[in-house]
Scaffold this active site. Structure first.
Site, PDB file in Angstrom:
ATOM      1  N   GLY A  24       0.799  -1.225   0.000  1.00  9.14           N
ATOM      2  CA  GLY A  24       0.000   0.000   0.000  1.00  9.14           C
ATOM      3  C   GLY A  24       0.829   1.271   0.000  1.00  9.14           C
ATOM      4  N   HIS A  61     -14.603 -10.786  -9.229  1.00  8.08           N
ATOM      5  CA  HIS A  61     -13.608 -11.639  -9.888  1.00  8.08           C
ATOM      6  C   HIS A  61     -14.377 -12.718 -10.642  1.00  8.08           C
ATOM      7  CE1 HIS A  61      -9.720 -14.060  -9.888  1.00  8.08           C
ATOM      8  NE2 HIS A  61     -10.639 -14.902 -10.351  1.00  8.08           N
ATOM      9  N   GLU A  80      -9.057 -14.942 -16.348  1.00  7.97           N
ATOM     10  CA  GLU A  80      -9.613 -14.163 -15.233  1.00  7.97           C
ATOM     11  C   GLU A  80      -9.940 -12.741 -15.676  1.00  7.97           C
ATOM     12  OE1 GLU A  80      -7.399 -16.295 -11.442  1.00  7.97           O
ATOM     13  OE2 GLU A  80      -6.810 -14.264 -12.012  1.00  7.97           O
ATOM     14  N   ARG A 135      -3.147 -23.792 -15.305  1.00  5.60           N
ATOM     15  CA  ARG A 135      -3.269 -25.015 -14.508  1.00  5.60           C
ATOM     16  C   ARG A 135      -4.730 -25.396 -14.350  1.00  5.60           C
ATOM     17  NH1 ARG A 135      -2.491 -20.540 -11.075  1.00  5.60           N
ATOM     18  NH2 ARG A 135      -4.387 -20.182  -9.874  1.00  5.60           N
ATOM     19  N   VAL A 146      -8.167 -24.784  -8.340  1.00  6.15           N
ATOM     20  CA  VAL A 146      -8.756 -25.335  -7.115  1.00  6.15           C
ATOM     21  C   VAL A 146     -10.276 -25.437  -7.275  1.00  6.15           C
ATOM     22  CG1 VAL A 146      -9.085 -24.925  -4.650  1.00  6.15           C
ATOM     23  CG2 VAL A 146      -6.916 -24.345  -5.709  1.00  6.15           C
TER      24      VAL A 146
END
Lengths: 582, 446
Positions: free
Chosen positions: B165, B208, B275, B292, B295
């Site tokens: 930050g 997201h 994404e 990949r 998850v």
């Protein structure tokens, strides 16, 4: 829980997938095995890490041409004296055949490669030994190639760099090989007398007649970590004395500890360090040093402009000064948070390269020394160093040097004299170390020798007492053209405690003694023992050093301007008269 | 053709891959570190080989060791799972050189996507929207103002060497810019001794959203819809679901097409994920592409009925995709919760140790992907995720109800877990109403 046997295993059957031919195998050359840790390692990683093991950091031996690539600027190597005629003075059977075989195998013409290299735009003559060629042993051709390279470097005023890797003299050439030791050493003496720089980089292994000749003659001796360096090989020593040798015996670290090498340099930083050393030894005309254009080029006026302002600000703050007794000043000079030698070195100089060792016996960490740059001017810097933490205090022996420390200091001062650079010493010691080993190695002789040799140095010498100036231990690096003192530093024949105990048989009367002894900067200025008092803010701590450094920069610049103009004879005469009148 | 696969991973994903192989009648080789000798994957696989000490650098990240294990056991392919070596181009290259099939993207693609600025340029050229920003460093406030105007407010001002930050400020309008820029720059000079700044468009309250794609060697590419992974704590995903209710059918088509375009731009082969950041005005920006298996892949499996690991293996063995975009239907709603061995009360500190008692839920639409068992010791060396609980319902409401019910049944004794924390999130009205963006967990439920 052991479920391994309970789970049903996969049925071997034809899969729904199409047939495809695939035979996994490792292509040749992709992997290597490290000969130290035995791990499988990728060849590519080995190359990227400068031929070291990516797992255990073991150093592999490097081919001479790879070494040139690692150190020099791209495509700038000019090879010298390739294919000198080979000799076989003893008519040794099979020797000629072996030479022919090795030439084909290694694509080298002999065990050393010489030529001209550029390192970050700086030229140097270079020689690199290659262990693949009869273990880098020195026969007539090796000796000849090195000698010719040194002679050419002398003629062309080039610094010389030698990467050493050798088993010693070449047995097949007998006494002729022995003579190469004398030949190379003689050529190097002439090179040195011409005021030129010689650097050796000792790699694994450096042994026998090569150690006893050109390897150990560098003005600056660098070594790779863990390299075997010695005269007699460890196996020979073990057989002779019938004892097992300690771990680490004859390795670079051992030699550093015993004062024989200046520093250990990792492969990854060798190019940068060599370049920095070359830069600090670049030849500068004495008269050019103080010219306005030189000063401008190094941004001196700008820096000092700012410094002047800071200095004024802090002197203003000091106008209401309070009286301090001598004993109070003694205590100030011993404060834990008072700046120490390395704080001054880091604050005043750039590109400091620390050089270690007295080249006789031991590395003494109570004295720090090396070469640094003062706004572009190379300076030899020497400081008595107390350390900041208790651990450092122990390592530095609380700033009490042993004879080895004074010998190291003298070695560096002599080096400064050879290269014509000024010497600046920072004095901060309770006294020279009192101990059995120190006496055995001649503490008195070491200090005396320094007074004797320093008096006649042909370069400007400045000593600054920054904390405690304890007796002969302080004077050992304070025979200077000018001696300055920090305002609250002390300088005396003996510690007040010692003085009280000798004269009054009571060391508790130290504070009383301090008043009598005239050891403060003001007293010493009146006695003309010192030339200048450097005012300090109260109390002077490491955090508050900055304004002091600013004023010191101005003063050091003035010192250099004045004394750089004098000849070597004038400088030593000036020093003689300074102490003659005491 | 692939007959034997070495799984270069551990825990739940290794078990997941072994199961897919068992169904395909492919033999499996597990590799494990000293700490994992009793792990489920080593027991379930047909063969198991210890590849080194517990720290992953010496075992699961030790490329040479894994290659050697592959050669010794005669496996012809390596499945890297996620994490560890799954997106390591060096490792993929090594496999290629040793003629071992790496189940994932090839080294060339990994290289290209690993270089952030090159990936960004490739996407820009392919017409994939990326977050607008400065390409070159900005040093001076006037130049910065011009750039900010071009990029569009609000903007984020970032120090090149920034972190934590520091040297970071936002400006919502031109009035605020000069002050924000100077403060950030000053902060950067003080903290990092460098005043190089970058300016980037600030995406406010984004979600997201990621699209799962499959691409074969013949260049056929399909997408399997999106996953909403906005529930994140410190940039770590906590809950994922599919589909995202905030996305209209039209937007889904647009984003799906963009995802396929992005994959085409790098000549992608294998399963992959694109994404995106999606803002409240349905503007979306490419963030990165993951090569990949992820998850959260089970939520996509639940709503499409496809087995992504099997698809990955088939693609790696050269098979052409057996489905086309029009055959892909999204059915119902799936949610995944990541169950971690950690103590939410102690600032989510990892909680390794031995599991004394274990009870896991089951039932209609409930799936548990895990490698833990009663008596298993969770080692302290690796990621703290120990299980994934996945539910599938007719719609989001039913899925949430199933998840709440199932989480309520989970019993893990001996170590701390985040199950209660997950239970709490599922019961939040904002979450249930589908209003959570990626800042949600950082501002609520701390």
């Amino acid at each position: 829980m052991e479920w391994k046997k309970l789970f049903k295993k996969t049925r071997r059957a034809h899969s729904e997938l199409d047939e495809r031919h695939s035979h996994p195998e490792v292509p040749k050359g992709l992997l290597k095995r490290c000969n130290a840790c035995k791990a499988a390692i990728l060849t590519e990683d080995v190359k990227k890490d400068y031929y070291t093991c990516p797992k255990c950091h073991n150093y592999f031996r490097v081919h001479a041409y790879r070494r040139i690539e690692m150190i020099g600027d791209k495509n700038n190597f000019e090879e010298w004296d390739r294919s000198l005629p080979e000799i076989n003075p003893l008519h040794f059977k099979g020797y000629n055949e072996k030479l022919i075989y090795l030439k084909n195998e290694t694509k080298l013409d002999e065990a050393v490669l010489t030529g001209r290299i550029r390192i970050e735009e700086q030229e140097a003559a270079v020689g690199v030994c290659d262990g693949r060629f009869m273990m880098g042993s020195m026969g007539q051709v090796v000796g000849e190639k090195i000698t010719r390279a040194v002679e050419r470097a002398t003629k062309e005023k080039l610094p010389m760099i030698l990467f050493v890797c050798s088993g010693g003299a070449r047995m097949q050439e007998g006494i002729v090989s022995l003579m190469q030791m004398a030949k190379t050493a003689a050529a190097l003496k002439r090179h040195s007398d011409a005021g030129l720089l010689y650097i050796t980089v000792l790699t694994d292994p450096t042994t026998g007649g090569v150690t006893a000749s050109f390897a150990m003659l560098g003005d600056i001796i660098l070594a790779e970590p863990g390299a075997l360096i010695g005269f007699a090989g460890p196996r020979v020593i073990e057989q002779t004395i019938g004892e097992k040798l300690p771990k680490g015996f004859q390795r670079s670290e051992f030699l550093l500890e015993h004062g024989f090498i200046d520093r250990i340099v990792e492969r990854g930083e060798q190019r940068q360090i060599l370049s920095q050393i070359l830069k600090l030894h670049k030849y500068v005309e004495k008269t050019a040093l103080n010219s306005e254009s030189f000063r401008m080029a190094y941004g001196l006026s700008k820096v000092f402009g700012n410094a002047e302002e800071t200095k004024n600000a802090y002197i203003k703050g000091k106008q209401q000064e309070k009286y301090l007794s001598a004993w109070e000043r003694v205590l100030l000079s011993r404060r834990k948070d008072r700046p120490i030698g390395t704080d001054y070195i880091q604050g005043l100089f750039t590109e400091f390269i620390e050089l270690h060792g007295d080249r006789y016996c031991k590395e003494d960490r109570a004295i720090v020394g090396g070469v640094a740059s003062f706004h572009g001017i190379p300076i030899t810097v020497i400081a008595q160093e107390k350390g900041k933490t208790t651990r450092e205090n122990m390592k530095r022996n609380f700033g009490m040097p042993s004879p080895d420390g004074y010998r190291k200091a003298l070695r560096l001062m002599k080096q400064a004299e050879k290269f014509g650079r000024p010497v600046i010493c920072f004095v901060d010691t309770p006294g020279a170390f009192c101990g059995i080993a120190a006496e055995m190695r001649g503490q008195g002789e070491a200090i005396a020798r320094n007074l004797y040799e320093m008096s006649a140095l042909k370069v400007p010498v400045l000593s600054l007492v920054i904390g405690e100036g304890g007796s002969g231990g302080a004077l050992g690096i304070a025979v200077a053209n000018e001696v300055w003192m920090m305002e609250n530093a002390v300088y005396s024949v003996l510690s007040p405690e010692g003085f009280a105990s000798i004269l009054w048989k009571d060391s508790k009367r130290a504070s009383e003694a301090a008043e009598v002894m005239k050891l403060t900067s003001r007293d010493l200025k009146k006695l003309d023992v010192i030339d200048q008092i450097i005012p300090e803010p109260e109390p002077l701590t490491r955090d508050g050093l900055y304004p002091v450094l600013c004023s010191l920069r101005v003063k050091i610049d003035a010192f250099l301007q004045k004394y750089q103009m004098m000849s070597g004879e004038q400088l030593s005469a000036h020093r003689y008269l300074r102490f003659r009148k005491m | 053709m692939i007959k034997k696969i070495l799984i270069a991973n551990r825990g739940e994903i290794a078990v997941r891959i072994i199961r897919a192989c068992r169904e395909m009648e492919i033999e499996t080789v597990a590799v494990y570190s000293e700490a994992d000798a009793k792990s489920l994957h080593t027991q379930l696989a047909d063969e198991a080989l210890c590849i080194g000490p517990s720290p992953s650098v010496q075992s699961y990240l030790n490329m040479q060791q894994i290659i050697s294990a592959t050669l010794i056991t005669g496996a012809d392919a390596i499945h890297p799972g996620f994490g560890f070596l799954s997106e390591n181009s060096r490792f993929a290259k090594l496999c290629e050189e040793c003629n071992i099939t790496f189940i994932g993207a090839n080294s060339e693609i990994l290289n290209k996507l690993g270089n952030k600025s090159e990936a960004r340029n490739t996407m820009l050229a392919a017409g994939v929207p990326v977050i607008p920003g400065t390409k070159d460093p900005v040093y001076d406030v006037h130049h910065g103002e011009k750039e900010a105007e071009r990029i569009g407010y609000p903007v984020m001002i970032k120090a090149a060497l920034g972190g934590g930050g520091k040297g970071m400020r936002t400006a919502f309008s031109a009035d605020e810019f000069a002050f924000a820029f100077q403060t950030a720059q000053k902060e950067s000079s003080m903290a990092f001794g460098d005043d190089t700044m970058y300016i980037e468009h600030l995406v406010e309250h984004p979600r997201h959203i990621e699209f799962q794609i499959l691409a074969d060697i013949k260049g056929n590419i399909v997408h399997l819809g999106e996953r909403d992974c906005s529930i994140q704590r410190n940039h770590q995903k906590v809950i994922e679901e599919a589909p995202c209710e905030a996305i209209s059918e039209k937007l889904r088509r647009r984003m799906g097409d963009t995802a396929i375009r992005a994959a085409k731009a790098v000549h992608y082969v294998s399963a992959g994920t694109i994404e995106f950041l999606l803002d409240k005005n349905d503007q979306f920006y490419f963030m990165e592409m993951n090569t990949r298996i992820q998850v959260e892949h089970p939520v996509t499996e639940m709503v499409t009925g496809m087995d992504l690991i099997k698809e990955q293996i088939k693609i790696a063995s050269g098979k052409v995709l057996s489905i086309s975009q029009k055959n892909i239907n999204i059915f119902g709603h799936a949610i995944e919760c990541r169950i971690n061995a950690e103590s939410p009360d102690k600032n989510f500190r990892p909680s390794p140790g031995t599991i004394r008692t274990l009870y896991l839920p089951g039932g209609c639409g409930i799936r548990m992907d895990t490698a833990i068992y009663s008596g298993y010791s969770v080692p302290p060396y690796y990621d703290s995720m120990i299980a994934k609980l996945i539910v599938h319902g007719q719609n989001r409401k039913e899925a949430i109800a199933k998840m709440i019910s199932a989480l309520g049944e989970v019993i893990v004794e001996g170590i701390d877990t985040n199950v209660d924390y997950l239970y709490q999130i599922l019961n939040e009205s904002d979450y249930q109403a589908g209003r959570a963006d990626i800042e949600y967990l950082n501002t609520h439920l701390q």
